[in-house]
Design a protein around this motif. Sequence first.
Motif, PDB file in Angstrom:
ATOM      1  N   PHE A   3       6.323 -24.273 -38.230  1.00 41.56           N
ATOM      2  CA  PHE A   3       7.457 -24.655 -37.380  1.00 41.56           C
ATOM      3  C   PHE A   3       7.016 -25.371 -36.100  1.00 41.56           C
ATOM      4  CE2 PHE A   3       9.668 -21.442 -39.970  1.00 41.56           C
ATOM      5  CZ  PHE A   3      10.772 -22.196 -40.334  1.00 41.56           C
ATOM      6  N   ARG A   4       5.836 -25.064 -35.603  1.00 40.10           N
ATOM      7  CA  ARG A   4       5.333 -25.788 -34.431  1.00 40.10           C
ATOM      8  C   ARG A   4       5.105 -27.263 -34.776  1.00 40.10           C
ATOM      9  NH1 ARG A   4       2.584 -20.768 -33.228  1.00 40.10           N
ATOM     10  NH2 ARG A   4       3.254 -19.948 -31.220  1.00 40.10           N
ATOM     11  N   HIS A   5       4.587 -27.505 -35.966  1.00 37.77           N
ATOM     12  CA  HIS A   5       4.410 -28.891 -36.412  1.00 37.77           C
ATOM     13  C   HIS A   5       5.757 -29.612 -36.491  1.00 37.77           C
ATOM     14  CE1 HIS A   5       0.555 -27.202 -37.778  1.00 37.77           C
ATOM     15  NE2 HIS A   5       0.094 -28.442 -37.740  1.00 37.77           N
ATOM     16  N   LEU A   6       6.758 -28.909 -36.986  1.00 35.21           N
ATOM     17  CA  LEU A   6       8.092 -29.505 -37.109  1.00 35.21           C
ATOM     18  C   LEU A   6       8.698 -29.793 -35.738  1.00 35.21           C
ATOM     19  CD1 LEU A   6       9.501 -27.337 -40.040  1.00 35.21           C
ATOM     20  CD2 LEU A   6       8.829 -29.735 -40.141  1.00 35.21           C
ATOM     21  N   THR A  38       5.945 -28.623 -43.361  1.00 38.51           N
ATOM     22  CA  THR A  38       6.591 -28.033 -44.539  1.00 38.51           C
ATOM     23  C   THR A  38       5.554 -27.548 -45.553  1.00 38.51           C
ATOM     24  OG1 THR A  38       6.896 -30.292 -45.403  1.00 38.51           O
ATOM     25  CG2 THR A  38       8.795 -29.238 -44.380  1.00 38.51           C
ATOM     26  N   ASN A  39       4.428 -28.218 -45.603  1.00 41.79           N
ATOM     27  CA  ASN A  39       3.349 -27.769 -46.494  1.00 41.79           C
ATOM     28  C   ASN A  39       2.864 -26.390 -46.074  1.00 41.79           C
ATOM     29  OD1 ASN A  39       2.161 -28.775 -48.830  1.00 41.79           O
ATOM     30  ND2 ASN A  39       0.263 -29.285 -47.788  1.00 41.79           N
ATOM     31  N   ARG A  40       2.697 -26.203 -44.766  1.00 39.25           N
ATOM     32  CA  ARG A  40       2.277 -24.899 -44.252  1.00 39.25           C
ATOM     33  C   ARG A  40       3.378 -23.857 -44.421  1.00 39.25           C
ATOM     34  NH1 ARG A  40      -0.890 -24.750 -38.700  1.00 39.25           N
ATOM     35  NH2 ARG A  40      -1.072 -22.640 -39.510  1.00 39.25           N
ATOM     36  N   LEU A  41       4.619 -24.299 -44.241  1.00 43.98           N
ATOM     37  CA  LEU A  41       5.761 -23.390 -44.388  1.00 43.98           C
ATOM     38  C   LEU A  41       5.864 -22.876 -45.820  1.00 43.98           C
ATOM     39  CD1 LEU A  41       8.304 -22.112 -43.162  1.00 43.98           C
ATOM     40  CD2 LEU A  41       9.511 -24.253 -43.604  1.00 43.98           C
ATOM     41  N   LEU A  42       5.624 -23.776 -46.776  1.00 41.93           N
ATOM     42  CA  LEU A  42       5.719 -23.398 -48.190  1.00 41.93           C
ATOM     43  C   LEU A  42       4.608 -22.444 -48.612  1.00 41.93           C
ATOM     44  CD1 LEU A  42       6.761 -26.858 -49.641  1.00 41.93           C
ATOM     45  CD2 LEU A  42       8.080 -24.734 -49.851  1.00 41.93           C
ATOM     46  N   SER A  43       3.533 -22.383 -47.845  1.00 35.64           N
ATOM     47  CA  SER A  43       2.467 -21.421 -48.164  1.00 35.64           C
ATOM     48  C   SER A  43       2.886 -19.990 -47.830  1.00 35.64           C
ATOM     49  CB  SER A  43       1.186 -21.775 -47.398  1.00 35.64           C
ATOM     50  OG  SER A  43       1.370 -21.612 -45.999  1.00 35.64           O
ATOM     51  N   ARG A  49      14.542 -25.805 -50.992  1.00 36.72           N
ATOM     52  CA  ARG A  49      15.009 -26.710 -49.931  1.00 36.72           C
ATOM     53  C   ARG A  49      13.832 -27.292 -49.149  1.00 36.72           C
ATOM     54  NH1 ARG A  49      20.578 -27.884 -50.385  1.00 36.72           N
ATOM     55  NH2 ARG A  49      21.692 -25.969 -50.946  1.00 36.72           N
ATOM     56  N   PHE A  50      12.858 -26.462 -48.852  1.00 41.47           N
ATOM     57  CA  PHE A  50      11.696 -26.924 -48.093  1.00 41.47           C
ATOM     58  C   PHE A  50      10.830 -27.883 -48.922  1.00 41.47           C
ATOM     59  CE2 PHE A  50      12.106 -22.611 -45.818  1.00 41.47           C
ATOM     60  CZ  PHE A  50      12.990 -23.144 -44.887  1.00 41.47           C
ATOM     61  N   ILE A  51      10.832 -27.693 -50.234  1.00 39.38           N
ATOM     62  CA  ILE A  51      10.114 -28.633 -51.104  1.00 39.38           C
ATOM     63  C   ILE A  51      10.755 -30.016 -51.008  1.00 39.38           C
ATOM     64  CG2 ILE A  51       9.572 -29.211 -53.508  1.00 39.38           C
ATOM     65  CD1 ILE A  51       9.345 -26.191 -54.042  1.00 39.38           C
ATOM     66  N   ARG A  52      12.090 -30.062 -50.934  1.00 41.61           N
ATOM     67  CA  ARG A  52      12.797 -31.340 -50.803  1.00 41.61           C
ATOM     68  C   ARG A  52      12.522 -31.992 -49.451  1.00 41.61           C
ATOM     69  NH1 ARG A  52      18.524 -29.141 -53.358  1.00 41.61           N
ATOM     70  NH2 ARG A  52      17.654 -28.636 -55.424  1.00 41.61           N
ATOM     71  N   VAL A  53      12.366 -31.180 -48.419  1.00 34.22           N
ATOM     72  CA  VAL A  53      11.987 -31.712 -47.104  1.00 34.22           C
ATOM     73  C   VAL A  53      10.614 -32.373 -47.199  1.00 34.22           C
ATOM     74  CG1 VAL A  53      11.437 -31.132 -44.707  1.00 34.22           C
ATOM     75  CG2 VAL A  53      13.350 -29.993 -45.846  1.00 34.22           C
ATOM     76  N   LYS A  54       9.695 -31.705 -47.855  1.00 37.09           N
ATOM     77  CA  LYS A  54       8.338 -32.229 -48.028  1.00 37.09           C
ATOM     78  C   LYS A  54       8.362 -33.554 -48.792  1.00 37.09           C
ATOM     79  CE  LYS A  54       3.982 -31.061 -50.344  1.00 37.09           C
ATOM     80  NZ  LYS A  54       3.271 -30.018 -51.128  1.00 37.09           N
ATOM     81  N   HIS A  55       9.130 -33.612 -49.882  1.00 35.29           N
ATOM     82  CA  HIS A  55       9.185 -34.823 -50.700  1.00 35.29           C
ATOM     83  C   HIS A  55       9.835 -35.987 -49.948  1.00 35.29           C
ATOM     84  CE1 HIS A  55       8.882 -32.347 -54.690  1.00 35.29           C
ATOM     85  NE2 HIS A  55       7.730 -32.446 -54.049  1.00 35.29           N
ATOM     86  N   LEU A 190      14.627 -24.470 -34.561  1.00 32.97           N
ATOM     87  CA  LEU A 190      13.277 -24.339 -35.119  1.00 32.97           C
ATOM     88  C   LEU A 190      12.469 -23.273 -34.395  1.00 32.97           C
ATOM     89  CD1 LEU A 190      12.426 -28.114 -35.682  1.00 32.97           C
ATOM     90  CD2 LEU A 190      12.864 -26.399 -37.446  1.00 32.97           C
ATOM     91  N   ASN A 191      12.603 -23.226 -33.071  1.00 28.19           N
ATOM     92  CA  ASN A 191      11.863 -22.231 -32.295  1.00 28.19           C
ATOM     93  C   ASN A 191      12.352 -20.815 -32.608  1.00 28.19           C
ATOM     94  OD1 ASN A 191       9.888 -21.607 -30.192  1.00 28.19           O
ATOM     95  ND2 ASN A 191      11.655 -20.992 -28.963  1.00 28.19           N
ATOM     96  N   GLU A 192      13.669 -20.654 -32.702  1.00 27.75           N
ATOM     97  CA  GLU A 192      14.230 -19.336 -33.019  1.00 27.75           C
ATOM     98  C   GLU A 192      13.853 -18.927 -34.440  1.00 27.75           C
ATOM     99  OE1 GLU A 192      18.608 -17.185 -33.307  1.00 27.75           O
ATOM    100  OE2 GLU A 192      18.322 -18.872 -31.924  1.00 27.75           O
ATOM    101  N   THR A 193      13.899 -19.883 -35.358  1.00 26.43           N
ATOM    102  CA  THR A 193      13.540 -19.601 -36.748  1.00 26.43           C
ATOM    103  C   THR A 193      12.084 -19.160 -36.856  1.00 26.43           C
ATOM    104  OG1 THR A 193      15.136 -21.248 -37.524  1.00 26.43           O
ATOM    105  CG2 THR A 193      13.445 -20.561 -39.083  1.00 26.43           C
ATOM    106  N   ARG A 194      11.220 -19.836 -36.114  1.00 27.94           N
ATOM    107  CA  ARG A 194       9.794 -19.469 -36.121  1.00 27.94           C
ATOM    108  C   ARG A 194       9.608 -18.008 -35.733  1.00 27.94           C
ATOM    109  NH1 ARG A 194       6.155 -18.958 -32.169  1.00 27.94           N
ATOM    110  NH2 ARG A 194       7.617 -19.799 -30.605  1.00 27.94           N
ATOM    111  N   LYS A 195      10.297 -17.577 -34.687  1.00 24.30           N
ATOM    112  CA  LYS A 195      10.159 -16.200 -34.218  1.00 24.30           C
ATOM    113  C   LYS A 195      10.754 -15.201 -35.208  1.00 24.30           C
ATOM    114  CE  LYS A 195      10.400 -17.557 -29.326  1.00 24.30           C
ATOM    115  NZ  LYS A 195      11.213 -17.502 -28.084  1.00 24.30           N
ATOM    116  N   VAL A 196      11.937 -15.514 -35.747  1.00 29.64           N
ATOM    117  CA  VAL A 196      12.610 -14.605 -36.684  1.00 29.64           C
ATOM    118  C   VAL A 196      11.832 -14.475 -37.973  1.00 29.64           C
ATOM    119  CG1 VAL A 196      14.670 -14.312 -38.119  1.00 29.64           C
ATOM    120  CG2 VAL A 196      14.926 -14.999 -35.733  1.00 29.64           C
TER     121      VAL A 196
END
Length: 203
Positions: A3-6, A38-43, A49-55, A190-196
């Motif tokens: 999420f920091r990358h995003l 998104t690559n790191r997020l998917l790990s 949905r995140f795969i579609r973001v990556k593509h 994004l920041n709130e999502t990262r923490k949650v």
Amino acid sequence: MGFRHLLVAFIFIFFQFNIASIDVLPDVVGYILVFIGTNRLLSSIQNDRFIRVKHSSLLLIPLSALDLFIRHSAVLNGVINNAQTSGRIFSLTFSAVTTILLIYCVYHLCKGIEQEAQRIGNAELASKANWTGWLFLSYSVVTFLIITTGILFTKDASGTINLNQTAGAVLFALLFLYMLTTAFQLFILLNETRKVFAASLNK
């Protein structure tokens, strides 16, 4: 988690800062960071949905690189972005494809966050993700319509609309506020999502 990358990625995508006609926040860097994020997020989180973001980011990287190359190439910029019908069609098509892909990218990012927030029972985050997605869509449509007007009705195909000083200042101020509102809403999400999500994974 990515999420920091995003967060950094959307600084490059939303904002433009030129030094001697050189954009020091090029979109292509932003899309590369979206791909890495998104690559790191998917790990950590498997969500279609995140795969579609990556593509979609993979498609936006070469498109934004091409746009950067055209704008800094005296020969191509004069040939492609000209006042002729072919130049206008290229500019309009290029703008439409880029806008649609970016909307697709952010839409699935927000939907992915919404789904994961619902999965862990965080209704507030899910609602915020849904609202942010609609806000970004409305901002993108408005800016695309303005760009389209510029491409179709200005003397060249650059998309720059010539208005009188007052009207131009008002339009710029409104668009800038709209952009800031959308950008900060996405940054907050994004920041709130990262923490949650981090707290959820550590349980």
